[in-house]
Design a protein around this motif. Sequence first.
Motif, PDB file in Angstrom:
ATOM      1  N   PHE A 374      53.729   8.702  -4.524  1.00  0.00           N
ATOM      2  CA  PHE A 374      52.279   8.685  -4.189  1.00  0.00           C
ATOM      3  C   PHE A 374      51.318   9.608  -4.671  1.00  0.00           C
ATOM      4  N   ALA A 375      52.133  10.413  -5.078  1.00  0.00           N
ATOM      5  CA  ALA A 375      51.185  10.766  -6.563  1.00  0.00           C
ATOM      6  C   ALA A 375      50.866  10.475  -7.654  1.00  0.00           C
ATOM      7  N   ARG A 376      51.887   9.818  -8.453  1.00  0.00           N
ATOM      8  CA  ARG A 376      51.626   8.787  -9.057  1.00  0.00           C
ATOM      9  C   ARG A 376      50.665   7.662  -8.919  1.00  0.00           C
ATOM     10  N   ALA A 377      50.270   7.284  -8.033  1.00  0.00           N
ATOM     11  CA  ALA A 377      49.746   6.289  -7.012  1.00  0.00           C
ATOM     12  C   ALA A 377      48.307   7.029  -6.962  1.00  0.00           C
ATOM     13  N   MET A 378      48.217   8.176  -6.498  1.00  0.00           N
ATOM     14  CA  MET A 378      47.129   8.505  -6.281  1.00  0.00           C
ATOM     15  C   MET A 378      46.717   8.559  -7.768  1.00  0.00           C
ATOM     16  N   GLY A 379      47.219   9.248  -8.172  1.00  0.00           N
ATOM     17  CA  GLY A 379      46.983   9.635 -10.394  1.00  0.00           C
ATOM     18  C   GLY A 379      46.633   8.976 -10.393  1.00  0.00           C
ATOM     19  N   ALA A 380      47.171   7.350 -10.736  1.00  0.00           N
ATOM     20  CA  ALA A 380      47.088   5.798 -11.095  1.00  0.00           C
ATOM     21  C   ALA A 380      45.301   5.513 -10.810  1.00  0.00           C
ATOM     22  N   ILE A 381      45.352   5.299  -9.878  1.00  0.00           N
ATOM     23  CA  ILE A 381      44.020   4.693  -8.976  1.00  0.00           C
ATOM     24  C   ILE A 381      42.893   6.159  -9.196  1.00  0.00           C
ATOM     25  N   ARG A 382      43.049   6.987  -9.301  1.00  0.00           N
ATOM     26  CA  ARG A 382      41.911   7.592  -9.636  1.00  0.00           C
ATOM     27  C   ARG A 382      41.449   7.791 -10.588  1.00  0.00           C
ATOM     28  N   LEU A 383      42.360   6.861 -11.670  1.00  0.00           N
ATOM     29  CA  LEU A 383      41.778   6.531 -13.028  1.00  0.00           C
ATOM     30  C   LEU A 383      41.253   5.374 -13.128  1.00  0.00           C
ATOM     31  N   GLY A 384      41.157   4.638 -12.338  1.00  0.00           N
ATOM     32  CA  GLY A 384      40.708   3.289 -12.534  1.00  0.00           C
ATOM     33  C   GLY A 384      42.286   2.657 -12.496  1.00  0.00           C
ATOM     34  N   SER A 388      48.925   0.177 -11.830  1.00  0.00           N
ATOM     35  CA  SER A 388      49.846   1.449 -12.220  1.00  0.00           C
ATOM     36  C   SER A 388      50.321   1.145 -10.890  1.00  0.00           C
ATOM     37  N   ALA A 389      48.747   1.745 -10.201  1.00  0.00           N
ATOM     38  CA  ALA A 389      49.187   1.602  -8.192  1.00  0.00           C
ATOM     39  C   ALA A 389      48.981   1.329  -7.078  1.00  0.00           C
ATOM     40  N   GLU A 390      49.099   0.152  -8.060  1.00  0.00           N
ATOM     41  CA  GLU A 390      49.741  -1.054  -6.871  1.00  0.00           C
ATOM     42  C   GLU A 390      51.223  -1.695  -7.187  1.00  0.00           C
ATOM     43  N   THR A 391      51.393  -1.281  -8.553  1.00  0.00           N
ATOM     44  CA  THR A 391      53.186  -1.207  -8.493  1.00  0.00           C
ATOM     45  C   THR A 391      53.563   0.679  -7.725  1.00  0.00           C
ATOM     46  N   GLU A 392      53.056   1.937  -7.603  1.00  0.00           N
ATOM     47  CA  GLU A 392      53.315   2.467  -6.823  1.00  0.00           C
ATOM     48  C   GLU A 392      53.101   2.289  -5.218  1.00  0.00           C
ATOM     49  N   LEU A 393      52.686   2.036  -5.343  1.00  0.00           N
ATOM     50  CA  LEU A 393      52.252   1.015  -4.161  1.00  0.00           C
ATOM     51  C   LEU A 393      53.292   0.496  -3.259  1.00  0.00           C
ATOM     52  N   ALA A 394      53.552  -0.680  -4.336  1.00  0.00           N
ATOM     53  CA  ALA A 394      55.369  -1.671  -3.659  1.00  0.00           C
ATOM     54  C   ALA A 394      56.303  -0.469  -3.805  1.00  0.00           C
ATOM     55  N   ILE A 422      46.366   5.605   0.135  1.00  0.00           N
ATOM     56  CA  ILE A 422      46.227   4.485  -1.436  1.00  0.00           C
ATOM     57  C   ILE A 422      45.965   3.436  -1.027  1.00  0.00           C
ATOM     58  N   GLN A 423      46.140   2.542   0.303  1.00  0.00           N
ATOM     59  CA  GLN A 423      45.011   1.113   0.478  1.00  0.00           C
ATOM     60  C   GLN A 423      43.527   1.126   0.425  1.00  0.00           C
ATOM     61  N   ALA A 424      43.754   2.817   0.676  1.00  0.00           N
ATOM     62  CA  ALA A 424      41.798   2.686   0.765  1.00  0.00           C
ATOM     63  C   ALA A 424      41.373   3.138   0.109  1.00  0.00           C
ATOM     64  N   TRP A 425      42.260   4.391  -1.276  1.00  0.00           N
ATOM     65  CA  TRP A 425      41.584   4.266  -2.671  1.00  0.00           C
ATOM     66  C   TRP A 425      41.869   3.470  -3.610  1.00  0.00           C
ATOM     67  N   ILE A 426      42.410   2.425  -3.128  1.00  0.00           N
ATOM     68  CA  ILE A 426      42.096   0.862  -3.940  1.00  0.00           C
ATOM     69  C   ILE A 426      41.053  -0.418  -3.402  1.00  0.00           C
ATOM     70  N   GLN A 427      41.010   0.371  -2.249  1.00  0.00           N
ATOM     71  CA  GLN A 427      40.007  -0.899  -1.783  1.00  0.00           C
ATOM     72  C   GLN A 427      37.879  -0.313  -2.118  1.00  0.00           C
ATOM     73  N   PHE A 428      38.344   1.346  -2.256  1.00  0.00           N
ATOM     74  CA  PHE A 428      37.127   1.844  -3.019  1.00  0.00           C
ATOM     75  C   PHE A 428      37.140   1.599  -4.401  1.00  0.00           C
ATOM     76  N   GLU A 429      38.123   1.458  -5.270  1.00  0.00           N
ATOM     77  CA  GLU A 429      38.151   0.868  -6.228  1.00  0.00           C
ATOM     78  C   GLU A 429      37.837  -0.421  -6.768  1.00  0.00           C
ATOM     79  N   GLN A 433      33.614  -0.694   0.386  1.00  0.00           N
ATOM     80  CA  GLN A 433      33.729   0.957   0.800  1.00  0.00           C
ATOM     81  C   GLN A 433      33.981   0.665   2.442  1.00  0.00           C
ATOM     82  N   GLU A 434      33.069  -0.558   3.179  1.00  0.00           N
ATOM     83  CA  GLU A 434      33.677  -0.894   4.623  1.00  0.00           C
ATOM     84  C   GLU A 434      35.185  -0.658   5.131  1.00  0.00           C
ATOM     85  N   GLU A 435      35.960  -1.571   4.319  1.00  0.00           N
ATOM     86  CA  GLU A 435      37.266  -1.367   4.366  1.00  0.00           C
ATOM     87  C   GLU A 435      37.873  -0.660   3.712  1.00  0.00           C
ATOM     88  N   ALA A 436      37.590   0.433   2.913  1.00  0.00           N
ATOM     89  CA  ALA A 436      38.706   1.560   3.014  1.00  0.00           C
ATOM     90  C   ALA A 436      38.540   2.601   3.614  1.00  0.00           C
TER      91      ALA A 436
END
Length: 549
Positions: A374-384, A388-394, A422-429, A433-436
């Motif tokens: 989860f931390a790795r996914a959060m780090g990846a998505i916040r870096l854009g 990698s975020a999708e890999t960690e999400l899987a 993680i899905q929320a932050w991916i949608q934001f990226e 925004q509504e889905e996130a």
Amino acid sequence: MLIATSCQEKRAQTEASLASVDLLRGDITLCGDSKQFGEVSFALSCDEAARETFDLGISLLHSFEYDEAEKAFVKVMDMDPDCAMAYWGVAMSNFHALWLQTGTDYLEKGAKVLALARNLSLSEREKDYLDAIGAFYEDYQNTDHKTRVSRFEQKMEEVYRKYQDDKEATIFYALALTASADPADKTYKNQRKSGEILEALFQEQPNHPGIAHYIIHNYDYPELAELALPTARRYAEIAPASAHAQHMPSHIFTQLGLWEEAVHSNRNSTASALCYGESIDPEGHWDEELHGMDYLVYAYLQMGENEKALEQYEYLKTFKKVFPVNFKVAYTAAAIPARIALENKNWEQAAKLELPPIQMDWNSFPWQKGLLHFARAMGAIRLGDKVSAETELALLHTFHQELLEQKDAYKANQILIQIKIIQAWIQFENGKQEEALALMQEARQMEYNTAKHPVTPGEVLPAGELLGDLLLAMNKPTDALEAYEEDLKRHPNRFNGVYGAAVAARAIGNKEKANRYFQLLLSLTKNANSNSNSNRKEIAEAKAFLGGA
């Protein structure tokens, strides 16, 4: 003469059978100068010379010092093989009422010891006690843990009602209520009932370790924590030789955001646990030491004391061998690095986290392993880094499925909350925004509807706080302030929640609230903000806003 010979033969058979059980024997290891574990007095129809050792076993049992408790009860069995309650004590020492244990060795041992006990000459009370704990071990091969704990609680209630002058029966029934509580029950029916029973007894037995301990466990929730504060401040004095008794008050201090008291509690606990660990295995670290370390790191981070938190992490990295290898060890090993990276919003560090080199089978702990991913996914998505975020999400989805197959609904739900985040932050990226926002609100509600597991001081990042972060990122500071303030009711005095509320209040021009929250941040971090080398930029920002205060 024939009767005497028969009794002697039966006793010899019992002793021979006991020799085939892998019982814990040897000197009882106690740490601390006082060697005090509280005051108990258990009605006992065994060799009088064994009473002191038996009561020590009960005291150790009440403070979850399970291995040493078993040694004490085995010592009683060696002194008096006909002492049925010593067999009961061994079975109770292998039943960790508030923890879900792994493997079946402890179940085999408990069942064997109880079978031998039933061959003894039993009083009605002894039989009832043995039947109560026997309900947990009975048909363990085909009956799930939840059902067996429920059976124990029902049988223990019968003992409690039948022997109303037996205070220990009352206390163990209260523990059974806590053990069988539904983690999804936000009315806390069992915990409140158990707490009321114990509070009435505490007036009569103010130095009893079990009463104090179980009151704290019953009220270890945001909605109830205030009820346990006086008890939390007493328990460590009742059983100063117990690492767990030194640690347990910090559950309440953490719930109430009393960080200095939480630090004091866990510094004492980890020192005691280290003493015990070195006595048992100089090359290993006891799980109670790691458990205290997680709470200690959490408190340091809320006080802005990064250097002290990092000291604990660097120390953890030196661990190779731990004992016993269990869920507490796994949780701490994954949570400490995740907390340090995420609390500091160090997304680069979070995205590259690795597990400490502790000798353990991580495949046995999907929930705990999920913390790191989860931390790795959060780090990846916040870096854009969406790939990698999708890999960690899987991987999180894989862990979720494993826990569903294990029928561990609670931990599966914990992973699902992380998945939603993680899905929320991916949608934001992705610009949705509504889905996130919908996903993040769903994660928050799921978390608010779920009781905190006692192994953790708190989520590595609360969903409610993350909702505030998301709303700020969406340039919705009014909604963000509402989210932060709502979460601070459940997680008072959290560094990032207080800081987020201050930033949101400043953004909407609410100077009064911005002042209040920035001042609170400086108060919480007074030790860190007096250090010119503090690396928390939020502290400098608070000082600048308040005019160098």
